[in-house]
Design a protein around this motif. Sequence first.
Motif, PDB file in Angstrom:
ATOM      1  N   MET A   1       0.832  -1.200   0.000  1.00  0.00           N
ATOM      2  CA  MET A   1       0.000   0.000   0.000  1.00  0.00           C
ATOM      3  C   MET A   1       0.872   1.256   0.000  1.00  0.00           C
ATOM      4  SD  MET A   1      -3.107  -1.084  -0.054  1.00  0.00           S
ATOM      5  CE  MET A   1      -4.038   0.374   0.402  1.00  0.00           C
ATOM      6  N   ILE A   2       0.307   2.368  -0.510  1.00  0.00           N
ATOM      7  CA  ILE A   2       1.005   3.651  -0.477  1.00  0.00           C
ATOM      8  C   ILE A   2       0.914   4.207   0.946  1.00  0.00           C
ATOM      9  CG2 ILE A   2       0.989   6.017  -1.370  1.00  0.00           C
ATOM     10  CD1 ILE A   2      -0.064   4.926  -3.996  1.00  0.00           C
ATOM     11  N   PRO A   3       2.039   4.560   1.561  1.00  0.00           N
ATOM     12  CA  PRO A   3       2.051   4.906   2.989  1.00  0.00           C
ATOM     13  C   PRO A   3       1.666   6.353   3.296  1.00  0.00           C
ATOM     14  CG  PRO A   3       4.280   4.926   2.136  1.00  0.00           C
ATOM     15  CD  PRO A   3       3.396   4.499   0.994  1.00  0.00           C
ATOM     16  N   TYR A   4       0.729   6.917   2.559  1.00  0.00           N
ATOM     17  CA  TYR A   4       0.227   8.256   2.867  1.00  0.00           C
ATOM     18  C   TYR A   4      -1.141   8.403   2.223  1.00  0.00           C
ATOM     19  CZ  TYR A   4       2.592   8.871  -1.652  1.00  0.00           C
ATOM     20  OH  TYR A   4       3.029   8.709  -2.947  1.00  0.00           O
ATOM     21  N   ASP A   5      -1.898   9.394   2.670  1.00  0.00           N
ATOM     22  CA  ASP A   5      -3.237   9.619   2.137  1.00  0.00           C
ATOM     23  C   ASP A   5      -3.172  10.330   0.789  1.00  0.00           C
ATOM     24  OD1 ASP A   5      -4.421   8.472   4.372  1.00  0.00           O
ATOM     25  OD2 ASP A   5      -4.458  10.378   5.469  1.00  0.00           O
ATOM     26  N   PHE A   6      -4.102   9.987  -0.066  1.00  0.00           N
ATOM     27  CA  PHE A   6      -4.170  10.641  -1.377  1.00  0.00           C
ATOM     28  C   PHE A   6      -5.596  10.536  -1.902  1.00  0.00           C
ATOM     29  CE2 PHE A   6      -3.099   6.227  -1.995  1.00  0.00           C
ATOM     30  CZ  PHE A   6      -3.915   5.822  -3.039  1.00  0.00           C
ATOM     31  N   ARG A   7      -5.929  11.405  -2.812  1.00  0.00           N
ATOM     32  CA  ARG A   7      -7.219  11.350  -3.483  1.00  0.00           C
ATOM     33  C   ARG A   7      -7.104  10.473  -4.731  1.00  0.00           C
ATOM     34  NH1 ARG A   7      -7.936  17.518  -4.531  1.00  0.00           N
ATOM     35  NH2 ARG A   7      -5.661  17.416  -4.328  1.00  0.00           N
ATOM     36  N   TYR A   8      -8.173   9.755  -5.026  1.00  0.00           N
ATOM     37  CA  TYR A   8      -8.149   8.828  -6.159  1.00  0.00           C
ATOM     38  C   TYR A   8      -9.233   9.211  -7.163  1.00  0.00           C
ATOM     39  CZ  TYR A   8      -8.683   4.432  -8.756  1.00  0.00           C
ATOM     40  OH  TYR A   8      -8.775   3.486  -9.744  1.00  0.00           O
ATOM     41  N   TYR A   9      -8.831   9.328  -8.429  1.00  0.00           N
ATOM     42  CA  TYR A   9      -9.761   9.684  -9.494  1.00  0.00           C
ATOM     43  C   TYR A   9      -9.666   8.635 -10.610  1.00  0.00           C
ATOM     44  CZ  TYR A   9      -9.472  14.280  -7.227  1.00  0.00           C
ATOM     45  OH  TYR A   9      -9.482  15.304  -6.315  1.00  0.00           O
ATOM     46  N   LYS A  10     -10.800   8.342 -11.225  1.00  0.00           N
ATOM     47  CA  LYS A  10     -10.820   7.361 -12.304  1.00  0.00           C
ATOM     48  C   LYS A  10     -11.602   7.931 -13.484  1.00  0.00           C
ATOM     49  CE  LYS A  10     -10.958   2.358 -12.885  1.00  0.00           C
ATOM     50  NZ  LYS A  10     -11.302   1.059 -12.265  1.00  0.00           N
ATOM     51  N   PRO A  11     -10.994   8.822 -14.263  1.00  0.00           N
ATOM     52  CA  PRO A  11     -11.682   9.446 -15.400  1.00  0.00           C
ATOM     53  C   PRO A  11     -11.989   8.418 -16.484  1.00  0.00           C
ATOM     54  CG  PRO A  11      -9.341   9.951 -15.465  1.00  0.00           C
ATOM     55  CD  PRO A  11      -9.590   9.271 -14.151  1.00  0.00           C
ATOM     56  N   THR A  12     -12.982   8.722 -17.294  1.00  0.00           N
ATOM     57  CA  THR A  12     -13.390   7.806 -18.367  1.00  0.00           C
ATOM     58  C   THR A  12     -13.152   8.399 -19.753  1.00  0.00           C
ATOM     59  OG1 THR A  12     -15.668   8.636 -18.210  1.00  0.00           O
ATOM     60  CG2 THR A  12     -15.106   6.656 -16.935  1.00  0.00           C
ATOM     61  N   SER A  13     -12.465   9.528 -19.808  1.00  0.00           N
ATOM     62  CA  SER A  13     -12.119  10.108 -21.107  1.00  0.00           C
ATOM     63  C   SER A  13     -10.769  10.803 -20.999  1.00  0.00           C
ATOM     64  CB  SER A  13     -13.180  11.118 -21.578  1.00  0.00           C
ATOM     65  OG  SER A  13     -13.127  12.293 -20.787  1.00  0.00           O
ATOM     66  N   ILE A  14     -10.134  10.986 -22.138  1.00  0.00           N
ATOM     67  CA  ILE A  14      -8.835  11.668 -22.190  1.00  0.00           C
ATOM     68  C   ILE A  14      -8.977  13.090 -21.667  1.00  0.00           C
ATOM     69  CG2 ILE A  14      -7.111  12.603 -23.771  1.00  0.00           C
ATOM     70  CD1 ILE A  14      -7.540  10.108 -25.524  1.00  0.00           C
ATOM     71  N   LYS A  58      -6.904   3.755 -16.462  1.00  0.00           N
ATOM     72  CA  LYS A  58      -7.288   2.437 -16.986  1.00  0.00           C
ATOM     73  C   LYS A  58      -8.713   2.395 -17.542  1.00  0.00           C
ATOM     74  CE  LYS A  58      -6.311  -0.195 -13.425  1.00  0.00           C
ATOM     75  NZ  LYS A  58      -5.730   0.803 -12.496  1.00  0.00           N
ATOM     76  N   SER A  59      -9.575   3.319 -17.146  1.00  0.00           N
ATOM     77  CA  SER A  59     -10.954   3.309 -17.648  1.00  0.00           C
ATOM     78  C   SER A  59     -11.140   4.176 -18.885  1.00  0.00           C
ATOM     79  CB  SER A  59     -11.920   3.768 -16.547  1.00  0.00           C
ATOM     80  OG  SER A  59     -11.990   2.803 -15.526  1.00  0.00           O
ATOM     81  N   ILE A  60     -10.067   4.713 -19.407  1.00  0.00           N
ATOM     82  CA  ILE A  60     -10.140   5.493 -20.646  1.00  0.00           C
ATOM     83  C   ILE A  60     -10.074   4.515 -21.819  1.00  0.00           C
ATOM     84  CG2 ILE A  60      -9.007   7.246 -22.058  1.00  0.00           C
ATOM     85  CD1 ILE A  60      -7.917   8.466 -19.466  1.00  0.00           C
ATOM     86  N   ILE A 137       0.046  11.189 -27.397  1.00  0.00           N
ATOM     87  CA  ILE A 137       0.264  11.785 -26.079  1.00  0.00           C
ATOM     88  C   ILE A 137      -0.816  12.823 -25.838  1.00  0.00           C
ATOM     89  CG2 ILE A 137       1.832  13.209 -24.706  1.00  0.00           C
ATOM     90  CD1 ILE A 137       4.139  11.854 -26.252  1.00  0.00           C
ATOM     91  N   ALA A 138      -1.439  12.758 -24.672  1.00  0.00           N
ATOM     92  CA  ALA A 138      -2.535  13.671 -24.344  1.00  0.00           C
ATOM     93  C   ALA A 138      -2.128  14.627 -23.239  1.00  0.00           C
ATOM     94  CB  ALA A 138      -3.765  12.889 -23.909  1.00  0.00           C
ATOM     95  N   GLY A 139      -2.719  15.820 -23.279  1.00  0.00           N
ATOM     96  CA  GLY A 139      -2.453  16.822 -22.259  1.00  0.00           C
ATOM     97  C   GLY A 139      -3.454  17.951 -22.348  1.00  0.00           C
ATOM     98  N   GLU A 140      -3.121  19.066 -21.738  1.00  0.00           N
ATOM     99  CA  GLU A 140      -4.023  20.212 -21.690  1.00  0.00           C
ATOM    100  C   GLU A 140      -4.414  20.696 -23.087  1.00  0.00           C
ATOM    101  OE1 GLU A 140      -4.174  24.604 -19.498  1.00  0.00           O
ATOM    102  OE2 GLU A 140      -2.255  23.569 -19.797  1.00  0.00           O
ATOM    103  N   SER A 141      -3.495  20.583 -24.050  1.00  0.00           N
ATOM    104  CA  SER A 141      -3.743  21.099 -25.403  1.00  0.00           C
ATOM    105  C   SER A 141      -4.405  20.078 -26.317  1.00  0.00           C
ATOM    106  CB  SER A 141      -2.424  21.564 -26.030  1.00  0.00           C
ATOM    107  OG  SER A 141      -1.818  22.577 -25.242  1.00  0.00           O
ATOM    108  N   GLY A 142      -4.766  18.924 -25.785  1.00  0.00           N
ATOM    109  CA  GLY A 142      -5.380  17.883 -26.603  1.00  0.00           C
ATOM    110  C   GLY A 142      -4.432  16.720 -26.828  1.00  0.00           C
ATOM    111  N   VAL A 143      -4.643  16.024 -27.930  1.00  0.00           N
ATOM    112  CA  VAL A 143      -3.844  14.836 -28.244  1.00  0.00           C
ATOM    113  C   VAL A 143      -2.913  15.146 -29.409  1.00  0.00           C
ATOM    114  CG1 VAL A 143      -3.911  12.420 -28.972  1.00  0.00           C
ATOM    115  CG2 VAL A 143      -5.685  13.311 -27.446  1.00  0.00           C
ATOM    116  N   ARG A 144      -1.646  14.774 -29.247  1.00  0.00           N
ATOM    117  CA  ARG A 144      -0.692  14.945 -30.341  1.00  0.00           C
ATOM    118  C   ARG A 144      -0.074  13.597 -30.690  1.00  0.00           C
ATOM    119  NH1 ARG A 144       4.788  15.609 -28.201  1.00  0.00           N
ATOM    120  NH2 ARG A 144       4.723  15.743 -25.915  1.00  0.00           N
ATOM    121  N   ARG A 145       0.259  13.463 -31.950  1.00  0.00           N
ATOM    122  CA  ARG A 145       0.890  12.244 -32.447  1.00  0.00           C
ATOM    123  C   ARG A 145       2.304  12.574 -32.893  1.00  0.00           C
ATOM    124  NH1 ARG A 145      -1.255   7.335 -36.000  1.00  0.00           N
ATOM    125  NH2 ARG A 145       0.633   6.771 -37.108  1.00  0.00           N
ATOM    126  N   GLN A 146       3.251  11.737 -32.492  1.00  0.00           N
ATOM    127  CA  GLN A 146       4.649  12.022 -32.784  1.00  0.00           C
ATOM    128  C   GLN A 146       5.423  10.716 -32.908  1.00  0.00           C
ATOM    129  OE1 GLN A 146       5.939  15.120 -30.204  1.00  0.00           O
ATOM    130  NE2 GLN A 146       7.882  15.443 -31.243  1.00  0.00           N
TER     131      GLN A 146
END
Length: 280
Positions: A1-14, A58-60, A137-146
């Motif tokens: 287990m991770i030895p500290y508290d954290f928030r967990y999110y499971k997005p379903t889209s990029i 993993k749910s994307i 690769i995905a990020g704030e500006s969208g998806v780029r292919r390289q």
Amino acid sequence: MIPYDFRYYKPTSIKEAADLYQTITAEGGKPVYYSGGTEIITLSRLNLVYTDAVIDIKSIPECQEWGFYQDELITGAALPLSFFDEKRDFPLLTETAREIADYTARNKITIGGNICGQIFYREGVLPFLLLDSQVLIAGESGVRRQSLKEVFIETLTLKDGEFLVQLTTKKIDLRLPSLSVKKRQQWKTGYPLLTVASVKKDGLLRFAFSGVCPFPFRSEQMEVVLNDRKKPYEERVLDSFKYLPKPVLNDTEGSSEYRLFVLKNTIVDFLKKLEGDQRE
């Protein structure tokens, strides 16, 4: 287990994943993307990684994709390494991935996690480097292919807030004659000493390496020397070592001298097996 508290999110889209990263960062948080999570858990236990928010990709759907689209094979970054054990579409990837860790660990380790990890082996990238794969690769500006070779310089160079979504490989290259060999100093399931992978395309051999230096790599300068058929095998290999990146690893798995000895013999074996291959 991770030895500290954290928030967990499971997005379903990029977009949801990228927006979450930006929102958490703007609030002063330190988010990380998570697929298999084995390295995050291990390094967190050693106090080498800290995060207060985990974004599980993993749910994307795009990160779980596997199959052909037009003339390319799509490999989702969140697919576990064990997924490739029985796949026959990409033989070199299957051969390389099944030698990473044991089956239990491969159920958790993802191909994207292996490629983007901090542990220096990262053998999963070798087949993609050899076949000039592309990355999404995905990020704030969208998806780029390289091109992978443009963004994989010792490690996958991602901007803050970006994550690997997919790798794409030309279908025509998947059945090229190939070999992948992992060498261990002690036992079958021990840590690797080094891994060598190779493909033969247009009559020439390409080579990619893991465990030789503190990062996986493909060297086109080495390939020029190794494909010089006017010279004997061993002479070619020793000449190619002039173009090895530095430093050569020297650790508990093997000294730099021993690594070079094993590497020399392994490449010679590859040259003998693949140069005479007539399957193209």
